[in-house]
Motif scaffolding. Sequence first.
Motif: not given
Length: 127
Positions: A29-30, A54, A73, A75
Amino acid sequence: QVQLVESGGGLVQAGGSLRLSCAASGRAFTTYTTVGWFRQAPGKEREFVAGIRWSGDSTNYADSVKGRFTISRDSARNTVYLQMNSLKPEDTAVYYCAADRRWRVVPGQTPGDYTNWGQGTQVTVSS
Protein backbone atom coordinates in the motif's frame (compact mmCIF):
# COMPACT_ATOMS: atom_id res chain seq x y z
CA GLN A 1 -0.45 -3.48 -10.01
CA VAL A 2 -1.71 -3.92 -6.48
CA GLN A 3 -4.64 -6.26 -6.10
CA LEU A 4 -7.09 -5.20 -3.40
CA VAL A 5 -9.10 -7.89 -1.64
CA GLU A 6 -11.94 -7.03 0.72
CA SER A 7 -13.23 -9.35 3.42
CA GLY A 8 -15.34 -9.26 6.56
CA GLY A 9 -18.76 -8.62 5.11
CA GLY A 10 -21.83 -10.54 6.17
CA LEU A 11 -25.29 -10.42 7.69
CA VAL A 12 -25.76 -8.57 10.96
CA GLN A 13 -28.71 -7.25 12.94
CA ALA A 14 -29.30 -3.54 13.32
CA GLY A 15 -27.13 -2.16 16.10
CA GLY A 16 -24.44 -4.73 15.50
CA SER A 17 -20.86 -4.37 14.30
CA LEU A 18 -18.64 -5.63 11.52
CA ARG A 19 -15.02 -5.01 10.63
CA LEU A 20 -14.09 -4.96 6.98
CA SER A 21 -10.53 -5.57 5.83
CA CYS A 22 -8.81 -4.53 2.63
CA ALA A 23 -5.60 -6.38 1.98
CA ALA A 24 -3.11 -5.43 -0.72
CA SER A 25 -1.21 -8.05 -2.63
CA GLY A 26 1.44 -7.75 -5.28
CA ARG A 27 2.88 -4.46 -4.06
CA ALA A 28 2.53 -2.69 -0.77
CA PHE A 29 0.00 0.00 0.00
CA THR A 30 2.98 2.31 0.45
CA THR A 31 2.97 2.81 -3.31
CA TYR A 32 -0.40 4.52 -2.84
CA THR A 33 -1.12 7.76 -1.01
CA THR A 34 -4.75 7.27 -0.09
CA VAL A 35 -7.15 4.39 0.49
CA GLY A 36 -10.90 4.76 0.61
CA TRP A 37 -14.01 2.75 1.32
CA PHE A 38 -17.08 3.19 -0.85
CA ARG A 39 -20.43 1.44 -0.92
CA GLN A 40 -23.12 0.81 -3.46
CA ALA A 41 -26.67 -0.23 -2.70
CA PRO A 42 -28.95 -1.70 -5.39
CA GLY A 43 -30.21 0.99 -7.73
CA LYS A 44 -27.99 3.65 -6.20
CA GLU A 45 -24.73 5.28 -7.16
CA ARG A 46 -21.49 4.32 -5.50
CA GLU A 47 -20.90 6.61 -2.54
CA PHE A 48 -17.94 7.55 -0.39
CA VAL A 49 -17.82 6.12 3.12
CA ALA A 50 -14.37 6.85 4.54
CA GLY A 51 -10.83 7.58 3.44
CA ILE A 52 -7.34 7.59 4.91
CA ARG A 53 -3.97 8.83 3.79
CA TRP A 54 -1.55 5.93 4.01
CA SER A 55 0.69 8.13 6.14
CA GLY A 56 -2.12 7.98 8.68
CA ASP A 57 -2.25 11.71 9.23
CA SER A 58 -5.63 12.36 7.66
CA THR A 59 -9.00 10.63 7.62
CA ASN A 60 -12.44 11.71 6.52
CA TYR A 61 -15.92 10.28 6.62
CA ALA A 62 -19.30 10.65 5.01
CA ASP A 63 -21.72 12.46 7.30
CA SER A 64 -23.96 9.39 7.36
CA VAL A 65 -21.29 7.28 9.08
CA LYS A 66 -19.48 9.80 11.28
CA GLY A 67 -19.29 8.62 14.86
CA ARG A 68 -20.18 5.04 13.87
CA PHE A 69 -17.45 3.97 11.43
CA THR A 70 -13.67 4.15 11.86
CA ILE A 71 -11.07 3.70 9.16
CA SER A 72 -7.55 2.64 10.08
CA ARG A 73 -4.50 1.04 8.56
CA ASP A 74 -1.93 -1.49 9.69
CA SER A 75 1.24 -0.93 7.71
CA ALA A 76 2.85 -4.13 9.02
CA ARG A 77 -0.08 -6.18 7.73
CA ASN A 78 -0.49 -4.08 4.58
CA THR A 79 -4.18 -3.82 5.41
CA VAL A 80 -6.81 -1.11 5.78
CA TYR A 81 -9.79 -1.66 8.07
CA LEU A 82 -13.27 -0.24 8.34
CA GLN A 83 -14.78 -0.78 11.78
CA MET A 84 -18.54 -0.37 11.54
CA ASN A 85 -20.57 0.00 14.72
CA SER A 86 -24.24 0.75 15.37
CA LEU A 87 -25.12 -0.56 11.95
CA LYS A 88 -28.42 0.43 10.38
CA PRO A 89 -30.45 -1.23 7.62
CA GLU A 90 -29.56 1.70 5.36
CA ASP A 91 -25.90 0.66 5.62
CA THR A 92 -26.74 -2.40 3.54
CA ALA A 93 -24.61 -2.34 0.39
CA VAL A 94 -21.62 -3.82 -1.36
CA TYR A 95 -18.54 -2.21 0.18
CA TYR A 96 -15.51 -1.53 -1.98
CA CYS A 97 -11.94 -0.69 -1.12
CA ALA A 98 -10.06 1.65 -3.45
CA ALA A 99 -6.58 3.14 -3.63
CA ASP A 100 -4.84 5.95 -5.49
CA ARG A 101 -1.31 7.30 -5.96
CA ARG A 102 -2.09 10.97 -6.45
CA TRP A 103 -1.06 13.24 -3.62
CA ARG A 104 -3.97 14.84 -1.80
CA VAL A 105 -4.20 16.90 1.35
CA VAL A 106 -7.20 14.85 2.38
CA PRO A 107 -8.49 11.58 0.92
CA GLY A 108 -10.68 11.99 -2.15
CA GLN A 109 -14.40 11.49 -1.77
CA THR A 110 -15.49 10.61 -5.29
CA PRO A 111 -14.97 7.37 -7.23
CA GLY A 112 -12.93 9.28 -9.81
CA ASP A 113 -10.35 10.06 -7.13
CA TYR A 114 -9.32 6.38 -7.05
CA THR A 115 -7.80 4.23 -9.74
CA ASN A 116 -7.49 0.79 -8.18
CA TRP A 117 -10.55 -1.06 -6.86
CA GLY A 118 -11.32 -4.30 -5.11
CA GLN A 119 -14.18 -6.64 -6.00
CA GLY A 120 -16.34 -5.69 -3.04
CA THR A 121 -17.86 -7.45 -0.04
CA GLN A 122 -21.56 -7.60 0.79
CA VAL A 123 -22.84 -6.10 4.03
CA THR A 124 -26.46 -6.75 4.94
CA VAL A 125 -28.05 -5.21 8.03
CA SER A 126 -31.40 -6.63 9.06
CA SER A 127 -33.97 -4.65 11.02
